[in-house]
Design an enzyme around this catalytic site. Structure first.
Site, PDB file in Angstrom:
ATOM      1  N   TYR A  59      -4.745 -14.100 -39.292  1.00  0.00           N
ATOM      2  CA  TYR A  59      -6.059 -13.555 -38.933  1.00  0.00           C
ATOM      3  C   TYR A  59      -7.068 -14.678 -38.683  1.00  0.00           C
ATOM      4  O   TYR A  59      -7.122 -15.665 -39.413  1.00  0.00           O
ATOM      5  CB  TYR A  59      -6.590 -12.642 -40.037  1.00  0.00           C
ATOM      6  CG  TYR A  59      -5.846 -11.339 -40.229  1.00  0.00           C
ATOM      7  CD1 TYR A  59      -4.813 -10.936 -39.377  1.00  0.00           C
ATOM      8  CD2 TYR A  59      -6.159 -10.500 -41.294  1.00  0.00           C
ATOM      9  CE1 TYR A  59      -4.141  -9.742 -39.572  1.00  0.00           C
ATOM     10  CE2 TYR A  59      -5.490  -9.300 -41.500  1.00  0.00           C
ATOM     11  CZ  TYR A  59      -4.478  -8.931 -40.642  1.00  0.00           C
ATOM     12  OH  TYR A  59      -3.818  -7.751 -40.848  1.00  0.00           O
TER      13      TYR A  59
ATOM     14  N   HIS B 114       5.001  -8.783 -43.103  1.00  0.00           N
ATOM     15  CA  HIS B 114       4.006  -8.418 -42.098  1.00  0.00           C
ATOM     16  C   HIS B 114       4.645  -7.852 -40.829  1.00  0.00           C
ATOM     17  O   HIS B 114       5.538  -8.446 -40.244  1.00  0.00           O
ATOM     18  CB  HIS B 114       3.177  -9.658 -41.739  1.00  0.00           C
ATOM     19  CG  HIS B 114       1.899  -9.360 -41.032  1.00  0.00           C
ATOM     20  ND1 HIS B 114       0.958 -10.322 -40.763  1.00  0.00           N
ATOM     21  CD2 HIS B 114       1.374  -8.204 -40.550  1.00  0.00           C
ATOM     22  CE1 HIS B 114      -0.065  -9.785 -40.141  1.00  0.00           C
ATOM     23  NE2 HIS B 114       0.168  -8.502 -39.993  1.00  0.00           N
TER      24      HIS B 114
END
Length: 372
Positions: A60, A120
């Site tokens: 991110y 993820h």
């Protein structure tokens, strides 16, 4: 703040979790960077108001989100909240990569352990060719045994069958993270998959409750279906909070007002909060969104070929995107068409065979006006 059970763990988590994927940014030297003071202010305010779950991930904000979260949780805030972050499966080519990245994340977050650690963006390929191939399930258990992580989970982007296979493929999942909103009930993990996971004792963490922001400012015909007693955002969040399977909703908040608004909505949330009429209304809003056709073309191709070279279903598809994707994107797609709506000669050959009885030549004239 209202709190909810986190699956079989015995933990209580806030109804709202702070997602650190869409933090406020500022432009610097031609690039966008996290607005650090504002982001820290937002995260700490949320925690002060009872949020106890902050979600981030290795990639991110170009790898800077975890660093920002680590800074935000200084000064006693780490003790007030759980941290969730994720192992980037696309960067793992051996079990050694798993450990190297995990240690780097602990360093970036300035913490000795991660409360909720996820594999993820699991899909069929990553499940079979990364997770199983490199024994990452055993690595997750070992990381837990070493005290580097507390609870084991995964985030998911694939179809229902893959989701069920992943849920059933490991007996020690504590939680899963899925995309869900009142539009996506039959997409990806699906409502049925969510119910299945919760039935097995997994906590269910919700991401994309606003469908990437689309449900915050829905198309006009969808918004008209939503009573103005609540904002479109609150209706979307309440659809999820209404469900007993949902442990927490993550919201990627980009400014202070979004944080304040979401905290207010969370304070009013609860399982079973919606009436049957409310649920029927949201079902109707989904129907409108799904069929959001300004033109009710089903792409049956009965109208093709056009004697003047128009791709009639293709033009209608672009026109419908003015409702779903916005005028700017629709015009970009329209400009890419080789033969445009103004080529229509109103021969009406297509109208004679259209099962939907669309007045195609009239619609083409309207498209010419809209796309000018």
């Amino acid at each position: 703040m209202n709190y909810r059970d986190f699956g079989k763990t015995g933990l209580k988590v806030s109804a709202l979790g702070f997602g650190a994927m869409r933090l406020p940014v500022i432009e610097k030297d031609g690039k966008f960077e996290i607005d650090e003071p504002e982001a820290i202010k937002m995260i700490r305010h949320a925690i002060d108001e009872g949020v106890n779950y902050v979600d981030t991930a290795y990639p991110y904000h170009d790898g800077m989100s975890e660093i920002l979260v680590g800074k935000a949780l200084k000064d006693g805030y780490r003790e007030k909240t759980y941290i969730a972050t994720k192992s980037p499966l696309w960067d793992i080519h051996s079990e050694e990569d798993f450990w190297r990245i995990l240690d780097h994340q602990l360093e970036k977050l300035q913490t000795d352990y991660i409360d909720f650690y996820l594999l993820h963006a699991v899909d069929r390929n990553r499940w079979e060719n990364v997770i199983l191939k490199y024994n990452l399930l055993d690595a997750m258990k070992k990381a837990r045994d070493l005290g580097k992580i507390k609870y084991i989970g995964f985030s998911f982007h694939d179809n229902k069958q893959t989701f069920l296979d992943v849920v059933d493929g490991f007996d020690e999942w504590d939680f899963c993270q899925i995309q869900m909103n009142y539009i996506d009930v039959n997409n990806q993990a699906t409502i049925e998959g969510m119910e299945y996971a919760a039935g097995k004792g997994l906590a269910v963490v919700i991401m994309e409750p606003l469908l990437g922001g689309k449900l915050a400012m829905p198309p006009e015909n969808v918004e008209k279906a939503l009573p103005d007693t609540k904002t479109p955002v609150e209706w979307a969040l309440d659809f999820l909070w209404n469900r007993e399977e949902v442990s927490i909703i993550l919201s990627g908040m980009s400014n202070y007002k979004q944080t304040a608004d979401n905290l207010l909505y969370a304070s009013r949330s609860g399982i079973g909060m919606l009436s049957k009429e409310d649920i029927d209304m949201l079902t109707e809003a989904k129907r409108i969104y799904d069929t959001m056709a300004l033109v009710s073309c089903t792409k049956c191709q009965y109208c093709m070929p056009c004697p003047f070279g128009l791709d009639i279903p293709g033009i209608f598809d672009v026109y419908n995107k003015t409702a779903t994707k916005g005028m700017r994107r629709a015009k970009e797609l329209y400009d890419e068409l080789e033969v445009k709506a103004d080529t229509c000669k109103t021969c009406r050959k297509c109208e004679k065979v259209c099962p939907q009885h669309i007045e195609i030549s009239s619609v083409m004239k309207k498209i010419v006006e809209v796309m000018q």
